[in-house]
Structure formats: structure tokens, C-alpha cells
Design a protein around this motif. Structure first.
Motif, PDB file in Angstrom:
ATOM      1  N   LEU A   4       0.833  -1.203   0.000  1.00 49.48           N
ATOM      2  CA  LEU A   4       0.000   0.000   0.000  1.00 49.48           C
ATOM      3  C   LEU A   4       0.869   1.254   0.000  1.00 49.48           C
ATOM      4  O   LEU A   4       0.598   2.213  -0.714  1.00 49.48           O
ATOM      5  CB  LEU A   4      -0.926  -0.007   1.215  1.00 49.48           C
ATOM      6  CG  LEU A   4      -1.907   1.163   1.333  1.00 49.48           C
ATOM      7  CD1 LEU A   4      -2.817   1.213   0.112  1.00 49.48           C
ATOM      8  CD2 LEU A   4      -2.729   1.026   2.605  1.00 49.48           C
ATOM      9  N   MET A   5       1.940   1.232   0.763  1.00 45.89           N
ATOM     10  CA  MET A   5       2.860   2.365   0.784  1.00 45.89           C
ATOM     11  C   MET A   5       3.486   2.556  -0.603  1.00 45.89           C
ATOM     12  O   MET A   5       3.646   3.672  -1.091  1.00 45.89           O
ATOM     13  CB  MET A   5       3.966   2.139   1.807  1.00 45.89           C
ATOM     14  CG  MET A   5       4.974   3.283   1.881  1.00 45.89           C
ATOM     15  SD  MET A   5       6.507   2.791   2.703  1.00 45.89           S
ATOM     16  CE  MET A   5       7.219   1.672   1.501  1.00 45.89           C
ATOM     17  N   MET A   6       3.817   1.451  -1.261  1.00 45.89           N
ATOM     18  CA  MET A   6       4.409   1.528  -2.585  1.00 45.89           C
ATOM     19  C   MET A   6       3.459   2.198  -3.562  1.00 45.89           C
ATOM     20  O   MET A   6       3.838   3.096  -4.309  1.00 45.89           O
ATOM     21  CB  MET A   6       4.769   0.133  -3.090  1.00 45.89           C
ATOM     22  CG  MET A   6       5.900  -0.530  -2.346  1.00 45.89           C
ATOM     23  SD  MET A   6       6.135  -2.233  -2.883  1.00 45.89           S
ATOM     24  CE  MET A   6       6.575  -1.975  -4.594  1.00 45.89           C
ATOM     25  N   ILE A   7       2.201   1.784  -3.566  1.00 45.89           N
ATOM     26  CA  ILE A   7       1.231   2.354  -4.504  1.00 45.89           C
ATOM     27  C   ILE A   7       1.038   3.841  -4.231  1.00 45.89           C
ATOM     28  O   ILE A   7       0.934   4.644  -5.156  1.00 45.89           O
ATOM     29  CB  ILE A   7      -0.110   1.606  -4.410  1.00 45.89           C
ATOM     30  CG1 ILE A   7       0.055   0.174  -4.936  1.00 45.89           C
ATOM     31  CG2 ILE A   7      -1.194   2.323  -5.206  1.00 45.89           C
ATOM     32  CD1 ILE A   7      -1.171  -0.677  -4.763  1.00 45.89           C
ATOM     33  N   SER A   8       1.024   4.245  -2.977  1.00 51.50           N
ATOM     34  CA  SER A   8       0.782   5.649  -2.649  1.00 51.50           C
ATOM     35  C   SER A   8       1.893   6.549  -3.140  1.00 51.50           C
ATOM     36  O   SER A   8       1.706   7.761  -3.263  1.00 51.50           O
ATOM     37  CB  SER A   8       0.627   5.808  -1.130  1.00 51.50           C
ATOM     38  OG  SER A   8       1.863   5.591  -0.477  1.00 51.50           O
ATOM     39  N   GLN A   9       3.063   6.001  -3.437  1.00 50.46           N
ATOM     40  CA  GLN A   9       4.191   6.811  -3.883  1.00 50.46           C
ATOM     41  C   GLN A   9       4.374   6.790  -5.395  1.00 50.46           C
ATOM     42  O   GLN A   9       5.314   7.392  -5.911  1.00 50.46           O
ATOM     43  CB  GLN A   9       5.475   6.321  -3.209  1.00 50.46           C
ATOM     44  CG  GLN A   9       5.452   6.511  -1.698  1.00 50.46           C
ATOM     45  CD  GLN A   9       6.729   6.048  -1.051  1.00 50.46           C
ATOM     46  OE1 GLN A   9       7.782   6.055  -1.645  1.00 50.46           O
ATOM     47  NE2 GLN A   9       6.635   5.630   0.195  1.00 50.46           N
ATOM     48  N   GLN A  18      -6.994   7.862   0.605  1.00 50.80           N
ATOM     49  CA  GLN A  18      -6.619   6.602   1.227  1.00 50.80           C
ATOM     50  C   GLN A  18      -7.562   5.459   0.843  1.00 50.80           C
ATOM     51  O   GLN A  18      -7.117   4.336   0.592  1.00 50.80           O
ATOM     52  CB  GLN A  18      -6.597   6.767   2.750  1.00 50.80           C
ATOM     53  CG  GLN A  18      -6.168   5.533   3.526  1.00 50.80           C
ATOM     54  CD  GLN A  18      -4.705   5.212   3.366  1.00 50.80           C
ATOM     55  OE1 GLN A  18      -3.936   6.072   2.947  1.00 50.80           O
ATOM     56  NE2 GLN A  18      -4.331   3.992   3.687  1.00 50.80           N
ATOM     57  N   ASP A  19      -8.873   5.727   0.782  1.00 50.04           N
ATOM     58  CA  ASP A  19      -9.805   4.636   0.493  1.00 50.04           C
ATOM     59  C   ASP A  19      -9.612   4.104  -0.933  1.00 50.04           C
ATOM     60  O   ASP A  19      -9.743   2.908  -1.182  1.00 50.04           O
ATOM     61  CB  ASP A  19     -11.248   5.084   0.719  1.00 50.04           C
ATOM     62  CG  ASP A  19     -11.630   6.299  -0.121  1.00 50.04           C
ATOM     63  OD1 ASP A  19     -10.727   7.008  -0.587  1.00 50.04           O
ATOM     64  OD2 ASP A  19     -12.838   6.523  -0.308  1.00 50.04           O
ATOM     65  N   ASP A  25      -4.834  -1.495  -3.672  1.00 55.08           N
ATOM     66  CA  ASP A  25      -4.032  -2.467  -2.937  1.00 55.08           C
ATOM     67  C   ASP A  25      -4.632  -3.861  -3.065  1.00 55.08           C
ATOM     68  O   ASP A  25      -3.913  -4.857  -3.254  1.00 55.08           O
ATOM     69  CB  ASP A  25      -3.953  -2.047  -1.467  1.00 55.08           C
ATOM     70  CG  ASP A  25      -3.146  -3.023  -0.634  1.00 55.08           C
ATOM     71  OD1 ASP A  25      -1.955  -3.205  -0.949  1.00 55.08           O
ATOM     72  OD2 ASP A  25      -3.702  -3.602   0.317  1.00 55.08           O
ATOM     73  N   GLU A  26      -5.957  -3.949  -2.982  1.00 58.26           N
ATOM     74  CA  GLU A  26      -6.624  -5.242  -3.108  1.00 58.26           C
ATOM     75  C   GLU A  26      -6.550  -5.772  -4.538  1.00 58.26           C
ATOM     76  O   GLU A  26      -6.527  -6.985  -4.761  1.00 58.26           O
ATOM     77  CB  GLU A  26      -8.081  -5.114  -2.672  1.00 58.26           C
ATOM     78  CG  GLU A  26      -8.252  -4.769  -1.197  1.00 58.26           C
ATOM     79  CD  GLU A  26      -9.702  -4.554  -0.823  1.00 58.26           C
ATOM     80  OE1 GLU A  26     -10.566  -4.618  -1.730  1.00 58.26           O
ATOM     81  OE2 GLU A  26      -9.982  -4.325   0.370  1.00 58.26           O
TER      82      GLU A  26
END
Length: 226
Positions: A4-9, A18-19, A25-26
Motif C-alpha cells: 500500500l505504501m508503494m502504490i501511494s508513492q 486513502q480509500d 491495494d486489493e
């Protein structure tokens, strides 16, 4: 490493709440890829988008004689791959991990369904494609019209701007590159490329300790680029 951290960057998704990131992420699969692995190729196409979180990926084409032509070098935050309606490469493109790399993989159906409900993502795709095309045209022109020395200088300048750090007049290239790697990227031989590298060192345009570094301003003046 947290997916999830990877995708956010990743730049395509840098404005998502975030949602929405949790939805992605899923949908996605995180995968480590070893240096030298060909991720996709004409012989092994993968209908998916690859979100490059950490690492370096080279996009290249190959002619009938087996000579490679580098189209682009991707670094952290870039995207490559294709689906049936959206494409950041083409069916003749190879994608190779230049270092140990982490990617998140989004399948075709999942991503296209997501884009349909998030039109802002489609607009970002247009921006990414436009920038990618500019890189391709620029590199193609330099490869077609320049001698080996200028082709190599242009490649090193591009790599230094993508991956390097400025140290006074010098700009480093934070990649582990052999003479053979560079030769493949500019469509030359290792012997010719090695001779040109020696020449550039003597002229004070290039040094290596431990990574390659170029005298950025002098190289730009020589190539007549901003």
C-alpha cells in the motif's frame, strides 16, 4: 515492503485518497524482480500495467540482427505495460530490470474497470504518454543522426538527469553500468563504446568513481541542449 505504501508513492496515483489506494491495494499484486530479468517481451506479452516503485527498468526494441535500441529508462514512480485499451509500450517492446526491482502489477480487467470509474486517472495517462513520446522522439533523433560519441553522451546525460546527483560541476549516474550495457543502449559494439569512454575521460567529460559521472554543463554545451 508494504504494498500500500508503494502504490501511494507512484506518480499516477499521487492524488488518490486513502480509500481509493486501499481498493488498488486489493487489486494489485506486488512482485520483486531480479536484475537482468526480462519482464515483458514480444514473445511473452503480459496484458497488465506495471507500477515501478523501486528500481530501474529499460525499455528497448530489437532488430532482426539482434541489436538492441533503448527507447527509455524508467525509474521509481514510472509505469509501463499495456492493456487492451491503454498502452504505455507496444507489442515489440522489451522491458528489462536493470537492478533488483519492485513492481505492483495491475491486471487488465481490474485496471480498466477502475479507470472507467476514475476519469482523472485516464487524464494522467494522457500526460504520461505525451511525456514518453517526447523522450522517444528525442532519443530516436539522437540515435539516428549522431555518431557514437554523441549518442553515448546523450544517453549518459539522460541517465544522469533521471537517476543522478549533482556534485559541483559533475552529475552522477546512480546505476551499475558496464561498457556492454552502454553499447547495447546506443546500438554500438562494446569495443567501440569502450574506446569512446576512454576518449571522454581524457577530454574531462566523464569519470567513474565508483559510478559514472559527467561534466553536465560541458556535455550540454557540446550537444547543444538545455
Amino acid at each position: 515492503m508494504d504494498k500500500l505504501m508503494m502504490i501511494s508513492q507512484i506518480s499516477l496515483f499521487d492524488e488518490l485518497p486513502q480509500d481509493e489506494l486501499e481498493v488498488l491495494d486489493e487489486m494489485s499484486e506486488m512482485k520483486p524482480i531480479k536484475k537482468g530479468t526480462v519482464i515483458t517481451s514480444p514473445e511473452n506479452p503480459i496484458p497488465a500495467l506495471f507500477l515501478l516503485k523501486k528500481g530501474q527498468v529499460r525499455l528497448y526494441r530489437m532488430n532482426a540482427d539482434g541489436r538492441q535500441f533503448t527507447v527509455d529508462i524508467l525509474v521509481d514512480g514510472n509505469i509501463f505495460g499495456e492493456t487492451s485499451t491503454l498502452s504505455l509500450t507496444d507489442d515489440q517492446m522489451y522491458a528489462e530490470a536493470m537492478v533488483d526491482t519492485y513492481v505492483c502489477i495491475l491486471g487488465r480487467e481490474q485496471f480498466e474497470q477502475y479507470v472507467e470509474s476514475n476519469p482523472k486517472i485516464a487524464l494522467k495517462f494522457i500526460n504520461i504518454l505525451s511525456a514518453r513520446l517526447k523522450d522517444v522522439y528525442s532519443i530516436s533523433e539522437k540515435i539516428a543522426l549522431s555518431d557514437v560519441k554523441n549518442r553515448l553522451l546523450y544517453l549518459l546525460l539522460m541517465l544522469s538527469e533521471k537517476t543522478g546527483k549533482r556534485q559541483q560541476d559533475w552529475q552522477t549516474i546512480e546505476m551499475k553500468l558496464t561498457h556492454n550495457d552502454l553499447a547495447n543502449m546506443i546500438g554500438s559494439t562494446r569495443e567501440t563504446t569502450s574506446a569512446v569512454i576512454s576518449q571522454l575521460k581524457k577530454e574531462g567529460l566523464l569519470k567513474k568513481d565508483p559510478h559514472f559521472a559527467i561534466h553536465a554543463q560541458r556535455v550540454k554545451e557540446l550537444l547543444d541542449v538545455e
